[in-house]
Every structure is written in C-alpha cells, then in structure tokens.
Design an enzyme around this catalytic site. Structure first.
Site, PDB file in Angstrom:
ATOM      1  N   CYS A 133     -10.790  51.800  -4.565  1.00  0.00           N
ATOM      2  CA  CYS A 133      -9.417  51.933  -4.049  1.00  0.00           C
ATOM      3  C   CYS A 133      -9.370  53.052  -3.013  1.00  0.00           C
ATOM      4  O   CYS A 133      -9.847  54.154  -3.273  1.00  0.00           O
ATOM      5  CB  CYS A 133      -8.445  52.229  -5.183  1.00  0.00           C
ATOM      6  N   THR A 195      -9.780  46.790   0.276  1.00  0.00           N
ATOM      7  CA  THR A 195      -9.125  47.002   1.572  1.00  0.00           C
ATOM      8  C   THR A 195      -9.861  48.069   2.376  1.00  0.00           C
ATOM      9  O   THR A 195     -10.623  48.859   1.834  1.00  0.00           O
ATOM     10  CB  THR A 195      -7.667  47.449   1.346  1.00  0.00           C
ATOM     11  N   GLY A 245     -10.811  39.133   1.342  1.00  0.00           N
ATOM     12  CA  GLY A 245     -10.443  39.939   2.513  1.00  0.00           C
ATOM     13  C   GLY A 245     -10.043  39.053   3.675  1.00  0.00           C
ATOM     14  O   GLY A 245     -10.900  38.465   4.336  1.00  0.00           O
TER      15      GLY A 245
HETATM   16  C1  DHB Z   1      -4.302  50.053  -4.031  1.00  0.00           C
HETATM   17  C2  DHB Z   1      -4.195  49.701  -2.731  1.00  0.00           C
HETATM   18  C3  DHB Z   1      -5.189  48.967  -2.182  1.00  0.00           C
HETATM   19  O1  DHB Z   1      -5.113  48.581  -0.901  1.00  0.00           O
HETATM   20  C4  DHB Z   1      -6.275  48.593  -2.871  1.00  0.00           C
HETATM   21  O2  DHB Z   1      -7.206  47.890  -2.233  1.00  0.00           O
HETATM   22  C5  DHB Z   1      -6.392  48.938  -4.167  1.00  0.00           C
HETATM   23  C6  DHB Z   1      -5.374  49.677  -4.748  1.00  0.00           C
HETATM   24  C7  DHB Z   1      -3.241  50.899  -4.543  1.00  0.00           C
HETATM   25  O3  DHB Z   1      -2.920  51.904  -3.893  1.00  0.00           O
HETATM   26  O4  DHB Z   1      -2.671  50.628  -5.628  1.00  0.00           O
END
Ligand code: DHB
Length: 303
Positions: A133, A195, A245
């Site tokens: 994350c 992400t 993705g």
């Molecule tokens: C969260 C956000 C993200 O983009 C991700 O890939 C995993 C977790 C989050 O902040 O909860």
C-alpha cells in the site's frame, strides 16, 4: 462461444478470470456478495489489520478520465470484525460458485501472520498479503526488498494452511527478484500490481489536493505498467499471477492474460463503467472468438 471458465493454477476454479480487486469495497459482506452477483469469478475484500484503522482525513480521492488517485489510508474495522463479514460473504458467494479472497496487512511480519490467522477462521479460498500500500508512510510497505517479502510470506505460511497470494508494488527495481523471493518463501500466488504512488496539486491554492499529499494511482493510465510488471514476473516464477491494474475493457483483460496472468483483477473499472464484470466478460468472449481462442489458456504470449 469460447469458455471463460479457468483455474488459478491449482488453487481455485473460476467461472471466469475476472476477480474483484481489493480496495474498492467497503469492509463488508454486502459489497463482496454484490460483486459475486454482478458476475465476478472471485471477489477480494478490502485489506484489514489486527487492530483496524480509521484511515486518512478527506479529501482521499481525485479522478479524471485517465486515472484515479486515492489515499484512503487503509480504513478497516479490524480483523475480527472483518472475519465475521468474510464468513457471511464466503457462505453467500459459495451459492454462486464464487470464491472469496481475504486481504490483510500489518506493520510487521508477525502482525501480517496474526491478521491472516484471524481471517482464516472465515475459510476464504485465498489470503492476499497487501505488502504494497502506498499510503501509510512506508509503515506497511514490505515489497521493496527480497528479505522483507520473504519474512512476511514465511510468517503467513506458518500461520495458516490457506494459500497465500503476495501483492507486489510497481515502483521497485528487480520485480522478478521480489516475486521469486515470495515464491521461494512459499507463496502460492502473486497479485501484481498495487497502485502506483502519485500526486495531484492545486496550482492556485499551491497545495496537494489529497490530505495525505500522495496517493496510489489506478485506472486506465496504469495498464502499460501493470502489463510490463506481470510479463516480467511471469518469466521469473511458476506460481499463478492475478494481473491487476488499469483493466477496464475485455481487450484489457485479454492483454493481461497474454502478458502472463492466470486471472485478472478489476477495480477502478467500476468508476468508468456500470456493470463492468458483465461488459468485460462479454468483450473478452468476443475478443477470444474473433481470434480463434476457445479457452482462456489459449490467450498465451507468442514468443
Ligand atoms: C489504499 C490505497 C491504495 O491505492 C492501495 O493500492 C491500497 C490501499 C488505501 O489507502 O487504503
């Protein structure tokens, strides 16, 4: 018509390769059951940790036609509450033939293992280790070094008999070494990718738009990165890959399968199209038919 039925290696039988990705749901059974009813091949819960987290203050999301940038901050009610939601989702999704994947995180290998042990009581088909994350100031980020990938994987494998998928980040060098470290430590699957860290700035206010300043980027712009990552990983490991993705259309899903994924995560698509699972599945069938593919495994990379 071509068949969308497929397997995630020897781990799961799927009626189609489209898996609701982690993170777009709330932490409840209803959103997983909704995904199953909408036509997902499998569904993944929002990540949880042992104690739970409040998440970041708003604004936590900004989007346009190219990407979504979010910094939710891993809000979740804690592993015990999530276990109860997962148990209900597992029961209801089983009626539709849809496996449930639980996602966990922690601030140490031990915390990952403890969260895995708790959610395992709900008997999910797979447990995903969210070691990547981008939004928690590196406190829960373990996907940049082979040693930390191994440590989390090993701890989770010792904590439960349920198969483990390790979710890797795109913003690292030597992704194949990290995937291999997970496989060598006993991982049953790789989820790729999380992400991509990014930022949005208001030039008039001269401030970042998200309260967390940075966020994780998903959506159409992520696809070339995720395809490259999955291709690289698929050359390095034998375990199956859930390719995630920027998958918005059936062609995107076909591309991801050709890149080397056994199944395809779908997340941000829901912001761009209503009924994503149904539309992506129909388009994938059409792409397969037009190209003489009768089964998902025909979508193989041509060297
Ligand atoms: C969260 C956000 C993200 O983009 C991700 O890939 C995993 C977790 C989050 O902040 O909860």
């Amino acid at each position: 018509m071509p068949s969308l039925e497929t397997n995630l290696g020897k781990l799961l039988k799927l009626k189609n390769p489209l898996i609701l990705a982690s993170g777009i749901n709330d932490s409840n059974a209803a959103s997983l059951i909704r995904g199953a009813k909408d036509g997902a091949g499998a569904v993944t819960s929002k990540s949880c940790n042992v104690k739970g987290r409040k998440g970041h203050d708003p604004p936590v999301l900004i989007s346009n036609e190219h990407y979504i940038l979010n910094a939710m901050g891993l809000p979740n009610p804690g592993a015990e509450k999530m276990r109860d939601e997962l148990a209900l989702a597992v029961k209801e999704c089983a009626k539709l033939g849809v496996p449930v994947i639980a996602s966990v995180f922690g601030e140490s290998a031990e915390e990952f293992a403890e969260a895995a042990q708790i959610v395992a009581e709900a008997k999910p088909a797979l447990i995903e280790a969210d070691i990547s994350c981008p939004n928690t100031m590196n406190k829960t980020f373990f996907s940049d070094k082979p040693e930390s990938v191994s440590a989390v994987t090993r701890a989770m494998k010792n904590a439960t008999k349920i198969p483990i998928s390790v979710k890797l980040a795109p913003n690292v060098p030597s992704l194949s070494l990290l995937a291999k470290a997970a496989e060598d430590a006993g991982a049953d699957c790789i989820t790729a990718i999380n992400t991509m860290p990014g930022m949005a700035i208001d030039p008039i206010a001269r401030r970042p738009i998200l309260t967390n300043k940075v966020g994780g980027m998903s959506g159409p712009a992520l696809k070339p990165i995720s395809l490259r990552c999955v291709y690289e990983i698929s050359r390095a490991v034998k375990i199956p890959i859930i390719g995630t993705g920027g998958i918005i259309t059936g062609s995107d899903a076909a591309e991801m399968l050709v890149a080397g994924a056994s199944a395809v995560g779908v997340g941000s698509a829901f912001y761009y199209r209503r009924n994503s699972f149904k539309l992506i599945a129909e388009e994938l069938e059409k792409v397969m038919k037009e190209n003489g593919c009768s089964k998902i495994s025909d979508l193989r990379f041509q060297e």
